[in-house]
Enzyme design. Structure first.
Site, PDB file in Angstrom:
ATOM      1  N   GLY A  34       0.817  -1.217   0.000  1.00  0.00           N
ATOM      2  CA  GLY A  34       0.000   0.000   0.000  1.00  0.00           C
ATOM      3  C   GLY A  34       0.848   1.264   0.000  1.00  0.00           C
ATOM      4  CB  CYS A  58       4.272 -13.114  -1.286  1.00  0.00           C
ATOM      5  SG  CYS A  58       3.532 -11.655  -0.522  1.00  0.00           S
ATOM      6  CG  PHE A  59       7.886 -16.686  -3.707  1.00  0.00           C
ATOM      7  CD1 PHE A  59       7.046 -15.872  -4.457  1.00  0.00           C
ATOM      8  CD2 PHE A  59       9.222 -16.770  -4.068  1.00  0.00           C
ATOM      9  CE1 PHE A  59       7.536 -15.150  -5.544  1.00  0.00           C
ATOM     10  CE2 PHE A  59       9.719 -16.057  -5.148  1.00  0.00           C
ATOM     11  CZ  PHE A  59       8.880 -15.245  -5.880  1.00  0.00           C
TER      12      PHE A  59
HETATM   13  P1  NAD Z   1       1.767  -5.533   5.433  1.00  0.00           P
HETATM   14  O1  NAD Z   1       1.517  -6.426   6.580  1.00  0.00           O
HETATM   15  O2  NAD Z   1       3.087  -4.850   5.268  1.00  0.00           O
HETATM   16  O3  NAD Z   1       0.660  -4.372   5.407  1.00  0.00           O
HETATM   17  C1  NAD Z   1      -0.695  -4.572   5.632  1.00  0.00           C
HETATM   18  C2  NAD Z   1      -1.224  -3.405   6.462  1.00  0.00           C
HETATM   19  O4  NAD Z   1      -2.662  -3.465   6.512  1.00  0.00           O
HETATM   20  C3  NAD Z   1      -0.775  -3.401   7.922  1.00  0.00           C
HETATM   21  O5  NAD Z   1      -0.093  -2.194   8.196  1.00  0.00           O
HETATM   22  C4  NAD Z   1      -2.080  -3.515   8.728  1.00  0.00           C
HETATM   23  O6  NAD Z   1      -2.066  -2.750   9.925  1.00  0.00           O
HETATM   24  C5  NAD Z   1      -3.083  -2.934   7.756  1.00  0.00           C
HETATM   25  N1  NAD Z   1      -4.477  -3.333   8.002  1.00  0.00           N
HETATM   26  C6  NAD Z   1      -4.975  -4.540   8.355  1.00  0.00           C
HETATM   27  N2  NAD Z   1      -6.318  -4.504   8.417  1.00  0.00           N
HETATM   28  C7  NAD Z   1      -6.685  -3.231   8.109  1.00  0.00           C
HETATM   29  C8  NAD Z   1      -7.941  -2.562   7.989  1.00  0.00           C
HETATM   30  N3  NAD Z   1      -9.112  -3.205   8.190  1.00  0.00           N
HETATM   31  N4  NAD Z   1      -7.946  -1.245   7.667  1.00  0.00           N
HETATM   32  C9  NAD Z   1      -6.788  -0.589   7.423  1.00  0.00           C
HETATM   33  N5  NAD Z   1      -5.570  -1.174   7.513  1.00  0.00           N
HETATM   34  C10 NAD Z   1      -5.519  -2.480   7.849  1.00  0.00           C
HETATM   35  O7  NAD Z   1       1.432  -6.397   4.126  1.00  0.00           O
HETATM   36  P2  NAD Z   1       2.014  -6.191   2.632  1.00  0.00           P
HETATM   37  O8  NAD Z   1       3.339  -6.850   2.508  1.00  0.00           O
HETATM   38  O9  NAD Z   1       1.838  -4.777   2.228  1.00  0.00           O
HETATM   39  O10 NAD Z   1       0.989  -7.114   1.828  1.00  0.00           O
HETATM   40  C11 NAD Z   1      -0.353  -6.735   1.627  1.00  0.00           C
HETATM   41  C12 NAD Z   1      -0.966  -7.645   0.577  1.00  0.00           C
HETATM   42  O11 NAD Z   1      -0.285  -7.493  -0.665  1.00  0.00           O
HETATM   43  C13 NAD Z   1      -0.890  -9.134   0.911  1.00  0.00           C
HETATM   44  O12 NAD Z   1      -2.074  -9.745   0.462  1.00  0.00           O
HETATM   45  C14 NAD Z   1       0.284  -9.619   0.094  1.00  0.00           C
HETATM   46  O13 NAD Z   1       0.138 -10.969  -0.281  1.00  0.00           O
HETATM   47  C15 NAD Z   1       0.207  -8.758  -1.139  1.00  0.00           C
HETATM   48  N6  NAD Z   1       1.491  -8.519  -1.832  1.00  0.00           N
HETATM   49  C16 NAD Z   1       2.639  -8.271  -1.137  1.00  0.00           C
HETATM   50  C17 NAD Z   1       3.839  -7.994  -1.806  1.00  0.00           C
HETATM   51  C18 NAD Z   1       5.123  -7.705  -1.065  1.00  0.00           C
HETATM   52  O14 NAD Z   1       6.142  -7.587  -1.704  1.00  0.00           O
HETATM   53  N7  NAD Z   1       5.135  -7.582   0.239  1.00  0.00           N
HETATM   54  C19 NAD Z   1       3.840  -7.919  -3.197  1.00  0.00           C
HETATM   55  C20 NAD Z   1       2.650  -8.166  -3.889  1.00  0.00           C
HETATM   56  C21 NAD Z   1       1.480  -8.460  -3.186  1.00  0.00           C
HETATM   57  C1  UGA Z   2       7.944 -11.774  -5.154  1.00  0.00           C
HETATM   58  C2  UGA Z   2       7.695 -11.604  -6.663  1.00  0.00           C
HETATM   59  O1  UGA Z   2       8.940 -11.487  -7.333  1.00  0.00           O
HETATM   60  C3  UGA Z   2       6.844 -10.362  -6.942  1.00  0.00           C
HETATM   61  O2  UGA Z   2       6.539 -10.298  -8.322  1.00  0.00           O
HETATM   62  C4  UGA Z   2       5.550 -10.465  -6.134  1.00  0.00           C
HETATM   63  O3  UGA Z   2       4.763  -9.302  -6.309  1.00  0.00           O
HETATM   64  C5  UGA Z   2       5.879 -10.638  -4.667  1.00  0.00           C
HETATM   65  O4  UGA Z   2       6.701 -11.813  -4.480  1.00  0.00           O
HETATM   66  C6  UGA Z   2       4.676 -10.825  -3.813  1.00  0.00           C
HETATM   67  O5  UGA Z   2       3.630 -11.229  -4.287  1.00  0.00           O
HETATM   68  O6  UGA Z   2       4.835 -10.583  -2.623  1.00  0.00           O
HETATM   69  P1  UGA Z   2       9.621 -10.686  -3.375  1.00  0.00           P
HETATM   70  O7  UGA Z   2       9.214 -11.836  -2.530  1.00  0.00           O
HETATM   71  O8  UGA Z   2       9.564  -9.324  -2.813  1.00  0.00           O
HETATM   72  O9  UGA Z   2       8.706 -10.657  -4.710  1.00  0.00           O
HETATM   73  O10 UGA Z   2      11.114 -10.901  -3.894  1.00  0.00           O
HETATM   74  P2  UGA Z   2      11.798 -11.868  -4.988  1.00  0.00           P
HETATM   75  O11 UGA Z   2      12.793 -11.087  -5.707  1.00  0.00           O
HETATM   76  O12 UGA Z   2      10.780 -12.570  -5.802  1.00  0.00           O
HETATM   77  O13 UGA Z   2      12.561 -12.912  -4.089  1.00  0.00           O
HETATM   78  C7  UGA Z   2      11.887 -13.897  -3.320  1.00  0.00           C
HETATM   79  C8  UGA Z   2      12.882 -14.869  -2.727  1.00  0.00           C
HETATM   80  O14 UGA Z   2      13.449 -15.695  -3.735  1.00  0.00           O
HETATM   81  C9  UGA Z   2      14.058 -14.194  -2.025  1.00  0.00           C
HETATM   82  O15 UGA Z   2      14.371 -14.894  -0.851  1.00  0.00           O
HETATM   83  C10 UGA Z   2      15.165 -14.307  -3.056  1.00  0.00           C
HETATM   84  O16 UGA Z   2      16.448 -14.281  -2.475  1.00  0.00           O
HETATM   85  C11 UGA Z   2      14.866 -15.663  -3.660  1.00  0.00           C
HETATM   86  N1  UGA Z   2      15.424 -15.833  -5.019  1.00  0.00           N
HETATM   87  C12 UGA Z   2      15.013 -15.029  -6.029  1.00  0.00           C
HETATM   88  C13 UGA Z   2      16.330 -16.861  -5.267  1.00  0.00           C
HETATM   89  O17 UGA Z   2      16.701 -17.620  -4.355  1.00  0.00           O
HETATM   90  N2  UGA Z   2      16.817 -17.015  -6.531  1.00  0.00           N
HETATM   91  C14 UGA Z   2      16.436 -16.224  -7.574  1.00  0.00           C
HETATM   92  O18 UGA Z   2      16.922 -16.440  -8.714  1.00  0.00           O
HETATM   93  C15 UGA Z   2      15.508 -15.204  -7.308  1.00  0.00           C
END
Ligand code: NAD
Ligand code: UGA
Length: 462
Positions: free
Chosen positions: A17, A281-282
């Site tokens: 966000g 996430c993975f």
């Molecule tokens: P995060 O835990 O960092 O952030 C989520 C936030 O939402 C928290 O700060 C929490 O307090 C807040 N929250 C919870 N309930 C709420 C509500 N009812 N109203 C307002 N705020 C509220 O999580 P994130 O890493 O940002 O991930 C969020 C989503 O995006 C997940 O579904 C995740 O799978 C997805 N996602 C994450 C990544 C990544 O790289 N971290 C990438 C792509 C997708």
């Molecule tokens: C991953 C995806 O790459 C994003 O596209 C997606 O949005 C995100 O998850 C999500 O949904 O949260 P992220 O987990 O932030 O992103 O980082 P990555 O670069 O994908 O790495 C994930 C893990 O795989 C790390 O631990 C990294 O070190 C490992 N990795 C990555 C390897 O071991 N080998 C590689 O070749 C690449």
């Protein structure tokens, strides 16, 4: 029928966000963007000089837009009332109890957010049409649940639910948001759904080339997100499975990865063998996919994807086991330096980092651990390893101190700074024989061998 430009808010000021909304605000100076969270400390941090997450380039983006058209607030209701586009980017962790525990997504935060939006719309006087956007990664058909919650308790507001999954990776979030491979917007295949999809797509089209803004139906968008993460993780597990074979045959996994990666059908990215993948996430998303397949009566498909996780767990365990066996089958009382604790470089995030598994395995073997990571806080490491680890773990602000007196070094995160450490100096300060276990294949192991180290790299014959 939608206001133009549409005001935007986002529930959830986390890793997704925060950066996503900051980039929208920076790229669209005439759109007001408000990012909300229940967590007051998080919002206070977003409003301060010390942002709650570390991401290269994020500070500059926030500083440019904050106070102009980007706002961070805890007043969720006011934001919902005011805005046309409402993103929901709350956390969706794996369920820890009840039906589907350990696999299914926990949609508690998600549903609370949905109910809050419904309640606010229901009470508000002006019945402005709303576009509710799933940004969180959710199981297929979640948009249906959102629409039903809205229908049941929010009379008179015209709303559409869209799916707009996020593909950014941590550490490169700003780059990924500036120049995404694609933006995916899924929506209902009705005229009203189409209008909502175009309204949201037009926001992205201000900086993303039109051909990269893909539109699909809702379920394709939801499923594409889970599938993308499953394919990415599968590549890592595939190359990691081959790394084990390389170690026993004399092949070199980096050479194998290069040789297959130049085939344009395979491609060179995501073929770095490692101690295992981490991140929030993975694993969560694959488990979610596995659970979905089972629920829809497809156990063979579920098993197929589940193997990606099995292989990753094995790789992490194998790394720690190999350290112990190389060091004469005991690390009891020995100091081991851990370089890198984050799940990947350029982030302070430790969620599901392989470093937790490796450190816990070494602590079980009664080792003393010295940890250095340039971005992860001391508190976070103690939180991740648990109170019982306190007296076994020393956290250092300097990599040279972390390595001093150690029997072995394990590199668990590929931070660039580790490549240029003075390993001759480090070697001098260590117990002998001195071991180096490179879990990321970033160090010139031949050079280290010349210094005197016993070296081990993932997928390299020793
Ligand atoms: P995060 O835990 O960092 O952030 C989520 C936030 O939402 C928290 O700060 C929490 O307090 C807040 N929250 C919870 N309930 C709420 C509500 N009812 N109203 C307002 N705020 C509220 O999580 P994130 O890493 O940002 O991930 C969020 C989503 O995006 C997940 O579904 C995740 O799978 C997805 N996602 C994450 C990544 C990544 O790289 N971290 C990438 C792509 C997708
Ligand atoms: C991953 C995806 O790459 C994003 O596209 C997606 O949005 C995100 O998850 C999500 O949904 O949260 P992220 O987990 O932030 O992103 O980082 P990555 O670069 O994908 O790495 C994930 C893990 O795989 C790390 O631990 C990294 O070190 C490992 N990795 C990555 C390897 O071991 N080998 C590689 O070749 C690449």
């Amino acid at each position: 029928e939608y206001e133009n430009p549409p005001k935007i808010c986002c529930l959830g000021a986390g890793y997704v966000g925060g950066p996503t909304m900051s980039v929208i605000a920076m790229k669209c100076p005439n759109i007001k963007v408000t990012v909300c969270d229940l967590n007051e400390r998080r919002i206070a941090a977003w409003n301060s000089d010390t942002l709650p997450i570390y991401e290269p380039g994020l500070q500059e983006v926030v500083e440019e837009a904050r106070g102009r058209n980007l706002f961070f607030s805890t007043d969720i209701d006011a934001a919902i009332r005011e805005c046309t586009i409402i993103f929901v980017s709350v956390n969706t962790p794996t369920k820890t109890s009840g039906i589907g525990a350990g696999e299914a997504a926990d949609l508690t935060y998600w549903e609370l957010a949905a109910r809050r939006i419904a309640a606010v719309c229901n009470q508000s006087e002006d019945k402005k049409p709303k576009i509710i956007v799933e940004k969180s990664t959710v199981p297929v058909k979640t948009a249906d649940a959102m629409a039903r919650v809205m229908q049941a308790s929010c009379i008179g507001t015209d709303f559409q639910v869209l799916s707009n999954p996020e593909f950014l990776a941590e550490g490169t979030a700003i780059e990924d948001l500036f120049q995404p491979d694609r933006v995916l917007v899924g929506g209902p295949t009705t005229p009203q759904g189409h209008a909502a999809v175009q309204c949201l797509a037009n926001v992205y089209r201000r900086w993303v080339p039109t051909e990269r803004v893909l539109t699909t139906n809702l379920w394709s968008a939801e499923l594409s997100k889970l599938t993308a993460n499953a394919f990415l993780a599968q590549r890592i597990s595939s190359i990691n499975s081959i790394s084990a074979l390389c170690e026993v045959t004399g092949a070199n996994v980096t050479e194998v990865a290069n040789a297959i990666g130049v085939d344009s059908r395979i491609g060179p990215k995501f073929l770095k063998s490692s101690v295992g993948f981490g991140g929030s996430c993975f694993q969560k998303d694959i488990l979610n996919l596995v659970y979905l397949c089972r629920s829809f009566g497809l156990p063979e498909v579920a098993e197929y994807w589940h193997q990606v996780i099995v292989m990753n767990d094995w790789q992490k365990a194998r790394f720690a086991r190999n350290m112990v066996s190389s060091m004469f089958n005991t690390v009891s009382g020995k100091k081991i330096a851990i370089l890198g604790f984050a799940f990947k470089k350029d982030t302070g995030d430790t969620r599901e980092t392989p470093a937790i598994d490796v450190c816990k395995a070494l602590i079980e073997e009664k080792a003393q651990i010295g940890i250095f990571d340039p971005k992860v806080s001391r508190e976070q490491i103690y939180l991740d390893l648990g109170k019982e680890a306190m007296d076994k773990v020393q956290i250092e602000d300097d990599p040279y101190i972390a390595c001093s007196g150690a029997h072995a070094i394990a590199i668990l995160t590929e931070w660039d700074m580790f490549k240029t450490l003075d390993f001759a100096k480090i070697y001098e300060s260590m117990q002998k024989p001195a071991f180096m276990f490179d879990g990321r294949n970033i160090i010139d192991l031949e050079a280290l061998e010349k210094i005197g180290f016993n070296v081990w790299g993932v997928g390299k014959a020793s």
